[in-house]
Design a protein around this motif. Structure first.
Motif, PDB file in Angstrom:
ATOM      1  N   VAL A  93     -48.432 -37.130  38.786  1.00 38.57           N
ATOM      2  CA  VAL A  93     -48.320 -38.590  38.724  1.00 38.57           C
ATOM      3  C   VAL A  93     -46.953 -39.003  39.273  1.00 38.57           C
ATOM      4  O   VAL A  93     -45.930 -38.372  38.968  1.00 38.57           O
ATOM      5  CB  VAL A  93     -48.488 -39.092  37.280  1.00 38.57           C
ATOM      6  N   THR A  94     -46.942 -40.087  40.055  1.00 38.38           N
ATOM      7  CA  THR A  94     -45.706 -40.662  40.609  1.00 38.38           C
ATOM      8  C   THR A  94     -45.679 -42.149  40.309  1.00 38.38           C
ATOM      9  O   THR A  94     -46.682 -42.852  40.515  1.00 38.38           O
ATOM     10  CB  THR A  94     -45.622 -40.431  42.128  1.00 38.38           C
ATOM     11  N   THR A  95     -44.547 -42.629  39.774  1.00 39.69           N
ATOM     12  CA  THR A  95     -44.375 -44.050  39.469  1.00 39.69           C
ATOM     13  C   THR A  95     -43.369 -44.666  40.453  1.00 39.69           C
ATOM     14  O   THR A  95     -42.480 -43.986  40.966  1.00 39.69           O
ATOM     15  CB  THR A  95     -43.862 -44.239  38.037  1.00 39.69           C
ATOM     16  N   ARG A  96     -43.506 -45.989  40.685  1.00 43.64           N
ATOM     17  CA  ARG A  96     -42.627 -46.710  41.603  1.00 43.64           C
ATOM     18  C   ARG A  96     -41.566 -47.529  40.893  1.00 43.64           C
ATOM     19  O   ARG A  96     -40.525 -47.828  41.470  1.00 43.64           O
ATOM     20  CB  ARG A  96     -43.464 -47.612  42.523  1.00 43.64           C
ATOM     21  N   ARG A  97     -41.806 -47.895  39.643  1.00 40.25           N
ATOM     22  CA  ARG A  97     -40.810 -48.634  38.867  1.00 40.25           C
ATOM     23  C   ARG A  97     -40.959 -48.265  37.396  1.00 40.25           C
ATOM     24  O   ARG A  97     -42.008 -47.793  36.960  1.00 40.25           O
ATOM     25  CB  ARG A  97     -40.960 -50.140  39.060  1.00 40.25           C
ATOM     26  N   ALA A  98     -39.888 -48.495  36.640  1.00 38.58           N
ATOM     27  CA  ALA A  98     -39.891 -48.155  35.225  1.00 38.58           C
ATOM     28  C   ALA A  98     -40.794 -49.127  34.460  1.00 38.58           C
ATOM     29  O   ALA A  98     -40.783 -50.336  34.705  1.00 38.58           O
ATOM     30  CB  ALA A  98     -38.477 -48.200  34.667  1.00 38.58           C
ATOM     31  N   GLY A  99     -41.541 -48.607  33.529  1.00 43.13           N
ATOM     32  CA  GLY A  99     -42.416 -49.435  32.707  1.00 43.13           C
ATOM     33  C   GLY A  99     -43.611 -49.994  33.433  1.00 43.13           C
ATOM     34  O   GLY A  99     -44.207 -50.974  32.972  1.00 43.13           O
ATOM     35  N   ALA A 100     -43.987 -49.400  34.559  1.00 45.31           N
ATOM     36  CA  ALA A 100     -45.123 -49.913  35.319  1.00 45.31           C
ATOM     37  C   ALA A 100     -46.428 -49.594  34.602  1.00 45.31           C
ATOM     38  O   ALA A 100     -46.539 -48.637  33.830  1.00 45.31           O
ATOM     39  CB  ALA A 100     -45.136 -49.304  36.717  1.00 45.31           C
ATOM     40  N   ALA A 101     -47.430 -50.424  34.867  1.00 42.87           N
ATOM     41  CA  ALA A 101     -48.748 -50.189  34.296  1.00 42.87           C
ATOM     42  C   ALA A 101     -49.344 -48.909  34.861  1.00 42.87           C
ATOM     43  O   ALA A 101     -49.049 -48.498  35.991  1.00 42.87           O
ATOM     44  CB  ALA A 101     -49.665 -51.379  34.569  1.00 42.87           C
ATOM     45  N   ASN A 102     -50.181 -48.281  34.065  1.00 42.83           N
ATOM     46  CA  ASN A 102     -50.788 -47.021  34.514  1.00 42.83           C
ATOM     47  C   ASN A 102     -51.635 -47.197  35.759  1.00 42.83           C
ATOM     48  O   ASN A 102     -51.803 -46.267  36.542  1.00 42.83           O
ATOM     49  CB  ASN A 102     -51.645 -46.430  33.393  1.00 42.83           C
ATOM     50  N   GLY A 103     -52.183 -48.397  35.957  1.00 41.85           N
ATOM     51  CA  GLY A 103     -53.019 -48.616  37.125  1.00 41.85           C
ATOM     52  C   GLY A 103     -52.263 -48.573  38.435  1.00 41.85           C
ATOM     53  O   GLY A 103     -52.886 -48.444  39.495  1.00 41.85           O
ATOM     54  N   THR A 104     -50.928 -48.662  38.405  1.00 46.02           N
ATOM     55  CA  THR A 104     -50.125 -48.615  39.626  1.00 46.02           C
ATOM     56  C   THR A 104     -49.635 -47.207  39.965  1.00 46.02           C
ATOM     57  O   THR A 104     -48.932 -47.043  40.959  1.00 46.02           O
ATOM     58  CB  THR A 104     -48.916 -49.551  39.485  1.00 46.02           C
ATOM     59  N   TRP A 105     -49.999 -46.223  39.172  1.00 41.82           N
ATOM     60  CA  TRP A 105     -49.524 -44.864  39.419  1.00 41.82           C
ATOM     61  C   TRP A 105     -50.226 -44.263  40.638  1.00 41.82           C
ATOM     62  O   TRP A 105     -51.374 -44.593  40.952  1.00 41.82           O
ATOM     63  CB  TRP A 105     -49.793 -43.972  38.214  1.00 41.82           C
ATOM     64  N   GLU A 106     -49.517 -43.360  41.304  1.00 43.21           N
ATOM     65  CA  GLU A 106     -50.096 -42.558  42.371  1.00 43.21           C
ATOM     66  C   GLU A 106     -50.431 -41.181  41.793  1.00 43.21           C
ATOM     67  O   GLU A 106     -49.539 -40.466  41.327  1.00 43.21           O
ATOM     68  CB  GLU A 106     -49.131 -42.425  43.544  1.00 43.21           C
ATOM     69  N   ILE A 107     -51.696 -40.810  41.826  1.00 38.73           N
ATOM     70  CA  ILE A 107     -52.171 -39.610  41.147  1.00 38.73           C
ATOM     71  C   ILE A 107     -52.791 -38.678  42.173  1.00 38.73           C
ATOM     72  O   ILE A 107     -53.641 -39.095  42.976  1.00 38.73           O
ATOM     73  CB  ILE A 107     -53.192 -39.969  40.049  1.00 38.73           C
ATOM     74  N   HIS A 108     -52.352 -37.408  42.148  1.00 39.04           N
ATOM     75  CA  HIS A 108     -52.848 -36.404  43.072  1.00 39.04           C
ATOM     76  C   HIS A 108     -53.087 -35.105  42.308  1.00 39.04           C
ATOM     77  O   HIS A 108     -52.577 -34.900  41.208  1.00 39.04           O
ATOM     78  CB  HIS A 108     -51.864 -36.155  44.224  1.00 39.04           C
ATOM     79  N   ASP A 109     -53.840 -34.215  42.946  1.00 36.67           N
ATOM     80  CA  ASP A 109     -54.047 -32.901  42.378  1.00 36.67           C
ATOM     81  C   ASP A 109     -52.750 -32.098  42.460  1.00 36.67           C
ATOM     82  O   ASP A 109     -51.997 -32.225  43.448  1.00 36.67           O
ATOM     83  CB  ASP A 109     -55.157 -32.170  43.144  1.00 36.67           C
ATOM     84  N   PRO A 110     -52.433 -31.276  41.448  1.00 36.64           N
ATOM     85  CA  PRO A 110     -51.164 -30.546  41.498  1.00 36.64           C
ATOM     86  C   PRO A 110     -51.057 -29.570  42.661  1.00 36.64           C
ATOM     87  O   PRO A 110     -49.933 -29.247  43.079  1.00 36.64           O
ATOM     88  CB  PRO A 110     -51.152 -29.796  40.153  1.00 36.64           C
TER      89      PRO A 110
END
Length: 431
Positions: free
Chosen positions: A314-331
């Motif tokens: 998981v990669t976030t773009r800002r602190a406290g962002a909603a989970n729907g804005t995460w970038e999710i990839h296979d490890p």
């Protein structure tokens, strides 16, 4: 009295006799008491006031005066343990009981003060702490969430800006600024089903830890019903029957003041976890703010839990962002080969490593971490009758195939072949 009991065939010690006398004083005298009913049932006596008629005892030679002296000394020793008044018997040791006498009750006469019923009092049983060794590491793991942001609802004096303005303009004018406040509000949802009573101590310690850590402006605790037909249903307080009350909204998010973090503690046993109703609610809440689930069951006990997870990067773009804005990839594999098809809701354990990884991801801008994310609920099972029919057909096909591969040599094999005719057996024929 000890001598009399010994003559009757009952060997007892002074301490045991004191216990019997104390119980006799405090036991209820009514025939409806459990002890009286048990005695009445055992000896076959029924009625409001059952009595026991003792049989005749054959005459025995009287003991010497030394035995009388020993009896009095024993009664004196028993009285010394705390009984100030001992009942005296008019019958001498060894003297037979007269026929037709009625045995006295085991309990003493009920005093007027004890006639009224005494209300029961709750007793608090001491419990061992669950987070004994992990409490301090868990508090340190939550440090990334201790961020502050300007709160426009409250203002304070900016001394340096005021001094600079007075020096520049010569006018005494105050310069105000918004105060720094915690940027997150916490909502703790507790699955308050029957099975969660086993983890009530864990929930209490986690709530106290979240309140003492100082990372949140406010901490609200609500209950979650995951078992009824109306589930998921949120109540004002966990483990309370307050269905008539309505809980405050949970999706209040203000970008200028911060976000509302939602933490759900559950064991995943409720029906709503298995049919996907809670998954749908969490998917909607994850689009509004940071949302996570804390699993109370240890790893070996999660086989039949409705909370399943798989690891993703998981990669976030800002602190406290909603989970729907995460970038999710296979490890390991690229997203073109393995697209993400789960729910962007982390599943945590009450351990420092799991909490710290999640806290750094939520409280840091542009962070990347590998987290277990919630897996969607499996599809609903088909009709039970249809499932049994499919299983029976599959078993018959397998048995026919296996029977066709067995050469006819033993009676058991002959019976198998007779049960499955040759016309229905593919492959080799009988030899």
């Amino acid at each position: 009295m000890l001598r009399l009991l010994a003559d009757s065939g009952v060997e007892t010690s002074p301490e045991e006799l004191l216990h019997v006398l104390w119980l006799a004083r405090h036991l209820p005298q009514s025939s409806a008491a459990p002890l009286a009913q048990a005695v009445s049932y055992t000896i076959g006596i029924h009625g409001p006031n059952p009595t026991v008629t003792l049989p005749d005892v054959p005459e025995q030679p009287q003991e010497s005066s030394r035995a009388d002296s020993a009896t009095r000394q024993t009664a004196t020793r028993v009285r010394g343990f705390g009984n100030d008044r001992m009942p005296q018997s008019s019958r001498r040791p060894g003297e037979p009981r007269r026929s037709g006498t009625t045995a006295q009750g085991l309990h003493a006469a009920e005093t007027p003060a004890s006639q009224g019923s005494t209300p029961a009092l709750p007793v608090r049983v001491p419990e061992e702490e669950v987070l004994t060794q992990d409490e301090l590491p868990l508090g340190r793991a939550l440090r990334p969430l201790k961020c502050t942001r300007p709160d426009s609802r409250a203002w304070e004096l900016d001394e340096q800006a005021t001094v600079a303005a007075v020096a520049d303009t010569g006018l005494l004018d105050l310069v105000m600024r918004p105060i720094q406040a915690r940027w997150l509000d916490l909502v703790l949802l507790v699955d308050d089903g029957v099975s969660m009573l086993l983890w009530r101590r864990l929930v209490t310690e986690v709530r106290q830890l979240l309140e003492r850590t100082g990372a949140f402006r406010t901490v609200r605790v609500h209950g979650l019903d995951s078992r009824s037909s109306r589930a998921p249903l949120i109540s004002v307080r966990p483990y309370q029957n307050d269905e008539g009350s309505s809980a405050p909204p949970l999706n209040a998010t203000d970008s200028s003041l911060g976000s509302t973090l939602l933490l759900l503690m559950s064991d995943g046993v409720g029906t709503a976890w298995h049919d996907g109703r809670i998954h749908d609610v969490l998917a909607r809440l994850a689009q509004l703010g940071p949302t996570t689930v804390m699993h109370t069951l240890p790893e070996p006990l999660r086989e039949y839990s409705g909370i399943k997870s798989s690891h993703w990067r998981v990669t976030t773009r800002r602190a406290g962002a909603a989970n729907g804005t995460w970038e999710i990839h296979d490890p390991v594999l690229p997203p073109e080969l393995v697209p993400f098809d789960g729910l962007c809701v982390p599943v945590l354990e009450p351990s420092p490593i799991s909490v710290e990884t999640w806290a750094r991801l939520v409280g840091t801008q542009g962070a990347t971490a590998e987290l277990p994310l919630l897996t969607p609920a499996p599809p609903a099972l088909p009709n039970p009758a249809e499932s049994r029919s499919r299983a029976r057909d599959a078993e018959q096909d397998q048995s026919r195939t296996a029977a066709s591969m067995i050469p006819v040599r033993t009676p058991l094999q002959l019976w198998v072949h007779s049960d499955h005719p040759a016309s229905s057996r593919p492959g080799r024929e009988d030899r």
